[in-house]
Design a protein around this motif. Structure first.
Motif, PDB file in Angstrom:
ATOM      1  N   CYS A   1       0.825  -1.206   0.000  1.00  0.00           N
ATOM      2  CA  CYS A   1       0.000   0.000   0.000  1.00  0.00           C
ATOM      3  C   CYS A   1       0.859   1.256   0.000  1.00  0.00           C
TER       4      CYS A   1
ATOM      5  N   LEU B   1      -1.922   3.806   0.496  1.00  0.00           N
ATOM      6  CA  LEU B   1      -2.116   4.410   1.809  1.00  0.00           C
ATOM      7  C   LEU B   1      -0.790   4.867   2.396  1.00  0.00           C
TER       8      LEU B   1
ATOM      9  N   TYR C   1      -4.775   8.703   1.800  1.00  0.00           N
ATOM     10  CA  TYR C   1      -4.884   7.848   0.621  1.00  0.00           C
ATOM     11  C   TYR C   1      -4.023   8.427  -0.485  1.00  0.00           C
TER      12      TYR C   1
ATOM     13  N   GLY D   1      -4.894   4.826  -3.921  1.00  0.00           N
ATOM     14  CA  GLY D   1      -5.855   4.625  -2.840  1.00  0.00           C
ATOM     15  C   GLY D   1      -7.077   5.514  -2.989  1.00  0.00           C
TER      16      GLY D   1
ATOM     17  N   LYS E   1     -10.869   4.117  -3.097  1.00  0.00           N
ATOM     18  CA  LYS E   1     -11.903   4.529  -2.143  1.00  0.00           C
ATOM     19  C   LYS E   1     -13.037   5.259  -2.851  1.00  0.00           C
TER      20      LYS E   1
ATOM     21  N   THR F   1      -5.687   0.882   9.020  1.00  0.00           N
ATOM     22  CA  THR F   1      -6.738   1.895   8.983  1.00  0.00           C
ATOM     23  C   THR F   1      -8.027   1.437   9.651  1.00  0.00           C
TER      24      THR F   1
ATOM     25  N   ASP G   1     -13.648   3.285   4.795  1.00  0.00           N
ATOM     26  CA  ASP G   1     -12.238   2.922   4.944  1.00  0.00           C
ATOM     27  C   ASP G   1     -12.094   1.448   5.301  1.00  0.00           C
TER      28      ASP G   1
END
Length: 546
Positions: A10, A16, A32, A36, A40, A256, A404
């Motif tokens: 990530c 992230l 993010y 990311g 999202k 998260t 999230d």
RNA sequence: GCGGGUGUAGCUUAGUGGUAAAGCAAUGGCCUUCCAAGCCAUCCAUGAGGGUUCGAUUCCCUUCACCCGCUCCA
């Protein structure tokens, strides 16, 4: 699957980052990155599309008791402080906690109870967290032990008070803590502010204190009348909202999963009281299916109905949709979404004042003067059925999802290490995110096989065309195998490659991320083919070897 | 909040009271006609603050973050 690998990916690929990382980070806050934010946003867009704008209000959906309408709303993060007093958050989120220096345990101040006892010329306060039915036996057992008495000498204990809460005590010096064997180990009660507080107005004082919302739901209740009056909705209908919420978590942990700033996707669904149970079941099953449709495996997803003792008195049902996150112990699940039957608690609280959730039927919570503890708006939030002219306060079903947490669950589910052949046909391990195409940050990558013979120009032409409808990526550097692997790792479902055959017959190859299969399609059909595959692709994460 | 552990480049690791090393990744070339190839070059690090010291990435203190266990989870 090891969580560190996913966390590392990530960060490496820009899903992230830790918030304020250059200053050492801030516990409970996450940013993010370029990929990311797309993931999202795709999750939120899928939710909004599936629940609100794409909803067919002219048909009875499978499993639904009737037709219904859906509208959206976007409320402010800071609202009138009275909203939180009437919703119950103000009282609930201002817990006083005491810590025990000896047992290292922490207790809610008002949940520790005890009574005074005297023996051998010494008077102490014996406390316990036991249930009311057992507190008498428990305090006697503790007192006997403290004074080193045998059970047969229990009459030497002289109980000098009834049970009272620790909150009635001013000094803890003579208090025997619930798990302590010496006196005075409890710290003074300390306030835990679970709502973020701020001051409204540049010259504001403590009198102007306001709170960042700990949930988006209350904005919907506060606007219930506005929506009914302005949008021609008729019961049954739902109001959806996506937005940030803030909770001062005591212990943010697990990447998260428990963050202090997070985003919710909530529906408040308003219906007739007598139909509410059917609607509750509908929403519970509908929301569960949504996660399955977007790729979570049913063996890692569960729908858990709360036991009756977990329920508020006013709720006739609450269920959690939970996912077996890899950072949890085997067999444990973490909450993605809660679907709660909330009765008319919220609308009534905003009309009449804060209701006591422990009463049945619900009664106004009053202070020591018999006045309402928190006054309501006084506005009439009931609903009038235009056909029957009947007036009633709707009951509410609340599917409340964490965006999230959903993003984290989809990432965990998608992370996969499998094998793909290298250029010599030998199998090499590859890391791939098997994200559902709807959720994938990049829908397709376009490559010229080599950087000459006019292949880049053709590939760029396809890229520009696809770009009009999809987030696509162009790459001409390095060997094509490396480019495929890079896309696999970020979950790009399709790769389109222009080769020398394209120059002759205008066909390109389209490669599937999961099966590695390539098929030739006309280069002018790329946009429709990608759109078809995104829409048509069902469950893509059927296998997850980790 | 408590106890334990860990912080060196984007990642994985090395190392030292005296110039911080490597692999992978990234970037730019060259070469390449379908799954992390090769060659050349480039870029990048001791979490932060303070102390001891001529000199600290190394020793000490504080702090921040992360991990594990407790606690908490409204």
């Amino acid at each position: 699957m090891e969580m560190e690998k996913l966390v590392s990916l990530c960060k490496r690929r820009g899903f992230l980052f830790q918030s304020s990382e250059i200053y050492g980070g801030l516990n409970g806050f996450w940013d993010y990155g370029p990929l990311g934010v797309e993931l999202k946003r795709n999750i939120k867009d899928a939710w909004w599309r599936d629940m609100i704008t794409g909803h067919d209000d002219l048909s009875v959906l499978t499993g639904a008791p009737a037709k219904y309408q859906m509208v959206g709303l976007d409320c402010t993060i800071i609202m009138h402080p009275q909203v939180w007093k009437c919703s119950g958050h103000y009282d609930l989120f201002h817990d006083f906690m005491v810590d025990c220096r000896q047992s290292k345990k922490r207790y809610r101040h008002d949940q520790v109870r005890g009574r005074w006892v005297e023996a051998k010329g010494k008077k102490i306060f014996v406390s316990t967290t036991a249930e009311a039915a057992e507190e008498e036996a428990e305090t006697e057992r503790k007192a006997l032990k403290f004074f080193k008495l045998r059970s047969k000498n229990a009459d030497e204990l002289s109980w000098t008070s009834d049970f009272v809460s620790l909150s009635a005590m001013s000094d803890f010096a003579e208090v025997l803590g619930p798990d302590a064997n010496e006196l005075g180990t409890l710290t003074p009660p300390r306030e835990f502010n679970l709502m973020f507080k701020t001051i409204v107005g540049a010259l504001g004082s403590e009198d102007d204190a306001a709170f960042l919302r700990p949930e988006t739901a209350q904005g919907i209740f506060a606007n219930f009348k506005n929506v009914v009056d302005s949008s021609r909705v008729k019961i049954p209908f739902g109001i959806g909202q996506v937005g940030k919420s803030f909770r001062n978590e005591i212990t943010p942990r697990n990447f998260t999963f428990r963050s202090r700033e997070f985003e919710q996707m909530e529906v408040e669904f308003f219906c007739r009281p007598e139909e509410s149970q059917e609607w509750y079941k509908y929403w519970r099953d509908r929301r569960y299916q949504w996660y399955l449709d977007l790729g979570l495996a049913d063996e890692r997803l569960q729908l858990r109905d709360h036991d009756s003792d977990e329920l508020s008195h006013y709720s006739t049902g609450t269920a959690d949709i939970e996912y077996a996150f890899p950072f949890l112990p085997s067999g444990e699940f973490g909450e993605l979404e809660g679907i709660a039957h909330r009765g008319n608690f919220d609308l009534r609280s905003h009309m009449e004042g804060k209701l006591n959730p422990n009463t049945n039927p619900l009664e106004l919570e009053t202070n020591e003067h018999g006045q309402p503890k928190h006054r309501g708006s006084g506005k009439d939030l009931s609903y009038r059925d235009k056909e029957t002219n009947e007036r009633f306060i709707p009951h509410v079903i609340e599917p409340s999802a964490g965006a999230d947490r959903a993003a984290l669950a989809f990432l965990c589910e998608a992370y996969c290490e499998d094998e793909a052949p290298d250029e010599k046909g030998k199998m090499q391990s590859r890391t791939v995110l098997k994200l559902h195409p709807r959720l994938a940050p990049i829908k397709a990558a376009i490559f010229p096989l080599v950087k000459k013979d006019g292949l880049p120009e053709l590939a760029q032409q396809i890229y520009r065309e696809l770009k009009q409808d999809h987030n696509v990526f162009y790459d001409e550097t390095g060997a094509v195998g490396r480019r495929y692997r890079r896309q696999d790792e970020i979950g790009t479902p399709f790769c389109i490659t222009v080769d020398s055959q394209t120059l002759q017959d205008k066909t390109v190859t389209i490669r599937d991320r999961d099966s590695l299969e390539q098929s030739r399609i006309n280069m002018n059909d790329c946009a429709t083919e990608v759109a078809r595959r995104i829409a048509g692709k069902g469950k893509v994460c059927s296998e997850n070897p980790s």
